[in-house]
Design a protein around this motif. Structure first.
Motif, PDB file in Angstrom:
ATOM      1  N   GLY A  16       0.810  -1.054  -0.074  1.00 10.31           N
ATOM      2  CA  GLY A  16      -0.085  -0.061  -0.170  1.00 10.31           C
ATOM      3  C   GLY A  16       0.912   1.162  -0.012  1.00 10.31           C
ATOM      4  N   LEU A  17       0.149   2.236   0.183  1.00 11.97           N
ATOM      5  CA  LEU A  17       1.056   3.490   0.195  1.00 11.97           C
ATOM      6  C   LEU A  17       1.623   3.956   1.661  1.00 11.97           C
ATOM      7  N   THR A  18       1.225   3.264   2.698  1.00 10.30           N
ATOM      8  CA  THR A  18       1.862   3.481   3.885  1.00 10.30           C
ATOM      9  C   THR A  18       1.487   2.405   5.062  1.00 10.30           C
ATOM     10  N   GLU A  19       2.385   2.164   5.840  1.00 10.24           N
ATOM     11  CA  GLU A  19       2.235   0.925   6.656  1.00 10.24           C
ATOM     12  C   GLU A  19       1.771   1.608   8.202  1.00 10.24           C
ATOM     13  N   ASP A  20       1.713   2.923   8.229  1.00 13.06           N
ATOM     14  CA  ASP A  20       1.202   3.342   9.373  1.00 13.06           C
ATOM     15  C   ASP A  20      -0.180   3.123   9.612  1.00 13.06           C
ATOM     16  N   PRO A  21      -0.581   2.786  10.766  1.00  7.92           N
ATOM     17  CA  PRO A  21      -2.099   1.940  10.891  1.00  7.92           C
ATOM     18  C   PRO A  21      -2.690   3.248  11.219  1.00  7.92           C
ATOM     19  N   ALA A  22      -2.398   4.491  11.555  1.00  7.07           N
ATOM     20  CA  ALA A  22      -3.024   5.444  12.009  1.00  7.07           C
ATOM     21  C   ALA A  22      -3.694   6.274  10.899  1.00  7.07           C
ATOM     22  N   LEU A  23      -3.124   6.279   9.612  1.00 12.26           N
ATOM     23  CA  LEU A  23      -3.190   6.673   8.452  1.00 12.26           C
ATOM     24  C   LEU A  23      -4.032   5.859   7.630  1.00 12.26           C
ATOM     25  N   GLN A  24      -4.425   4.552   7.931  1.00 17.30           N
ATOM     26  CA  GLN A  24      -5.303   3.774   7.113  1.00 17.30           C
ATOM     27  C   GLN A  24      -6.824   4.296   7.175  1.00 17.30           C
ATOM     28  N   PRO A  25      -7.394   4.550   8.228  1.00 23.79           N
ATOM     29  CA  PRO A  25      -8.656   5.087   7.891  1.00 23.79           C
ATOM     30  C   PRO A  25      -8.762   6.358   7.220  1.00 23.79           C
ATOM     31  N   LEU A  26      -7.895   7.187   7.150  1.00 22.79           N
ATOM     32  CA  LEU A  26      -7.884   8.431   6.125  1.00 22.79           C
ATOM     33  C   LEU A  26      -7.454   7.946   4.867  1.00 22.79           C
ATOM     34  N   ILE A  27      -6.567   6.766   4.642  1.00 22.26           N
ATOM     35  CA  ILE A  27      -6.576   6.716   3.276  1.00 22.26           C
ATOM     36  C   ILE A  27      -7.514   5.912   2.674  1.00 22.26           C
ATOM     37  N   PHE A  28      -8.499   5.043   3.545  1.00 19.68           N
ATOM     38  CA  PHE A  28      -9.541   4.364   3.074  1.00 19.68           C
ATOM     39  C   PHE A  28     -10.730   5.348   2.752  1.00 19.68           C
ATOM     40  N   SER A  29     -10.818   6.289   3.492  1.00 21.84           N
ATOM     41  CA  SER A  29     -11.985   7.250   3.333  1.00 21.84           C
ATOM     42  C   SER A  29     -11.717   8.013   2.184  1.00 21.84           C
ATOM     43  N   LEU A  30     -10.467   8.698   1.720  1.00 22.30           N
ATOM     44  CA  LEU A  30     -10.137   9.291   0.630  1.00 22.30           C
ATOM     45  C   LEU A  30     -10.318   8.517  -0.818  1.00 22.30           C
ATOM     46  N   PHE A  31      -9.706   7.298  -0.721  1.00 23.03           N
ATOM     47  CA  PHE A  31      -9.919   6.362  -1.811  1.00 23.03           C
ATOM     48  C   PHE A  31     -11.355   5.870  -2.070  1.00 23.03           C
ATOM     49  N   ASP A  70     -13.127   4.671 -17.992  1.00 23.43           N
ATOM     50  CA  ASP A  70     -12.405   5.103 -16.869  1.00 23.43           C
ATOM     51  C   ASP A  70     -12.824   4.407 -15.423  1.00 23.43           C
ATOM     52  N   ILE A  71     -14.427   4.112 -15.552  1.00 22.21           N
ATOM     53  CA  ILE A  71     -15.274   3.273 -14.481  1.00 22.21           C
ATOM     54  C   ILE A  71     -14.400   1.940 -14.501  1.00 22.21           C
ATOM     55  N   CYS A  72     -14.274   1.205 -15.607  1.00 22.31           N
ATOM     56  CA  CYS A  72     -13.389  -0.128 -15.613  1.00 22.31           C
ATOM     57  C   CYS A  72     -11.978   0.067 -14.806  1.00 22.31           C
ATOM     58  N   LEU A  73     -11.248   1.000 -15.349  1.00 20.40           N
ATOM     59  CA  LEU A  73      -9.949   1.107 -14.852  1.00 20.40           C
ATOM     60  C   LEU A  73      -9.842   1.373 -13.368  1.00 20.40           C
ATOM     61  N   SER A  74     -10.735   2.299 -12.659  1.00 18.37           N
ATOM     62  CA  SER A  74     -10.996   2.455 -11.402  1.00 18.37           C
ATOM     63  C   SER A  74     -11.287   1.333 -10.846  1.00 18.37           C
ATOM     64  N   SER A  75     -12.409   0.526 -11.253  1.00 16.90           N
ATOM     65  CA  SER A  75     -12.948  -0.461 -10.514  1.00 16.90           C
ATOM     66  C   SER A  75     -12.068  -1.593 -10.477  1.00 16.90           C
ATOM     67  N   ASN A  76     -11.176  -1.505 -11.399  1.00 15.68           N
ATOM     68  CA  ASN A  76      -9.965  -2.814 -11.212  1.00 15.68           C
ATOM     69  C   ASN A  76      -9.143  -2.607 -10.123  1.00 15.68           C
ATOM     70  N   ILE A  77      -8.897  -1.438  -9.789  1.00 13.22           N
ATOM     71  CA  ILE A  77      -7.877  -1.086  -8.904  1.00 13.22           C
ATOM     72  C   ILE A  77      -8.227  -0.906  -7.428  1.00 13.22           C
ATOM     73  N   ILE A  78      -9.170   0.236  -7.158  1.00  2.00           N
ATOM     74  CA  ILE A  78      -9.535   0.695  -5.897  1.00  2.00           C
ATOM     75  C   ILE A  78     -10.383  -0.413  -5.081  1.00  2.00           C
ATOM     76  N   PRO A  79     -11.490  -1.124  -5.714  1.00  2.00           N
ATOM     77  CA  PRO A  79     -12.133  -2.127  -4.565  1.00  2.00           C
ATOM     78  C   PRO A  79     -11.136  -2.908  -3.896  1.00  2.00           C
ATOM     79  N   LEU A 280      -5.579   7.219 -11.149  1.00  2.00           N
ATOM     80  CA  LEU A 280      -6.881   7.543 -10.598  1.00  2.00           C
ATOM     81  C   LEU A 280      -7.496   8.854 -10.552  1.00  2.00           C
ATOM     82  N   VAL A 281      -6.391   9.734 -10.339  1.00  2.00           N
ATOM     83  CA  VAL A 281      -7.050  11.275 -10.444  1.00  2.00           C
ATOM     84  C   VAL A 281      -7.651  11.722 -11.973  1.00  2.00           C
TER      85      VAL A 281
END
Length: 305
Positions: A16-31, A70-79, A280-281
């Motif tokens: 993932g983007l970081t292994e810091d457990p405190a940031l995982q909820p933020l990353i989940f909400s953002l993505f 765009d829908i297919c590309l994002s659905s292949n990565i984010i879920p 994604l962007v």
């Protein structure tokens, strides 16, 4: 250490983007927010184009297909990334990883081809307006879409089959949030010289040829617009190209930024963060760019809503 055959590989670990457990909820909400916006925005574009007969033109046909891609590309990565964060399980099976690689290459290639086809469509509309309906007929539009899909599918299958021949004998941990082709090749302990050469060759073809086609189209477009006598005609011509040019700049600009960041930094994690900018962007912002800069699309969305 003796190399293990690839059939012994059961799974990879996506760090993932970081292994810091405190940031995982933020990353989940953002993505999750990015994914919902991407799906909703592109779905509205598709529904607006299909429901409004005034938008049944080649330009909006390609736009609807771009939104679907765009829908297919994002659905292949984010879920998968969201599931891994939610379950605190970083694993992805070998088959699922190769499938993800294949579809990322497929939809990424289709998007590249579609942006080039849309530039050609604008070139014909502005430089040859009287012959536009004859040149950009439904048969040609269908063939261009089919060609984009086929050439991207061949590229995706070729890379995936090349990865199947690789063997792995190290810790199968990827400092990334999805299975990226280059990262998988780096994990291999077998000779991957041919794979690297193939990546560079295909990157030149899928990068150089489309960019050259887009530049060629816009050079002729600018030349034709500057010869127009009325300021209103110039403004209308530029406005029809503004949305597409913005999307092209965002897509290729972010991709170039990732390439530069990977070249100047030794941190794979920073490269993974930069990869968000091209995977994604652009897919999230494309509907806003087209709906905010296009009066016909604004009107169609207003009627649909």
């Amino acid at each position: 250490m003796e190399a293990r055959n690839h059939t012994a590989v059961s799974e990879f670990l996506l760090l993932g983007l970081t292994e810091d457990p405190a940031l995982q909820p933020l990353i989940f909400s953002l993505f999750l927010s990015m994914y919902l916006v991407t799906i909703l925005g592109n779905l509205l574009i598709i529904l607006a184009v299909s429901s409004d007969s005034h938008l049944h033109t080649p330009m909006y046909f390609f736009l609807a297909n771009l939104s679907f891609t765009d829908i297919c590309l994002s659905s292949n990565i984010i879920p998968k990334m969201l599931v891994n964060i939610l379950t605190q399980n970083k694993s992805i099976t070998y088959t699922a990883c190769l499938t993800q690689v294949c579809f990322v290459l497929l939809f990424g290639g289709v998007e590249t081809c579609l942006l080039t086809v849309m530039a050609y469509d604008r070139y014909v509309a502005i430089c040859h307006p009287l012959r536009y309906t004859v040149i950009m007929n439904p048969r040609l539009c269908g063939l261009l879409m089919l060609f984009s899909l086929l050439i991207s599918l061949v590229d995706a299958l070729l890379h995936t089959l090349m990865v199947l021949r690789l063997s792995f004998c190290t810790a199968l941990q990827m400092p990334h949030f999805f299975c990226e082709l280059a990262q998988i090749i780096k994990l291999s302990c077998s000779d991957h010289f041919i794979d690297n050469i193939l990546i560079y060759v295909v990157a030149c073809l899928f990068g150089g040829v489309p960019v050259s086609g887009i530049i060629f189209s816009y050079v002729h477009i600018v030349s034709s617009v500057l010869r127009m006598p009325s300021a209103e005609g110039k403004h209308k011509a530029f406005s029809t190209c503004g949305s597409h040019l913005s999307v092209v700049s965002l897509f290729y600009g972010s991709g170039l930024g990732v390439y530069i960041s990977s070249a100047v930094t030794d941190s794979p994690r920073k490269t993974a963060v930069a990869s968000v900018m091209y995977t994604l962007v652009p897919q999230m912002l494309n509907p806003f760019i087209y709906s905010l800069r296009n009066r016909d699309m604004e009107e169609a969305l207003r009627k649909f809503l």
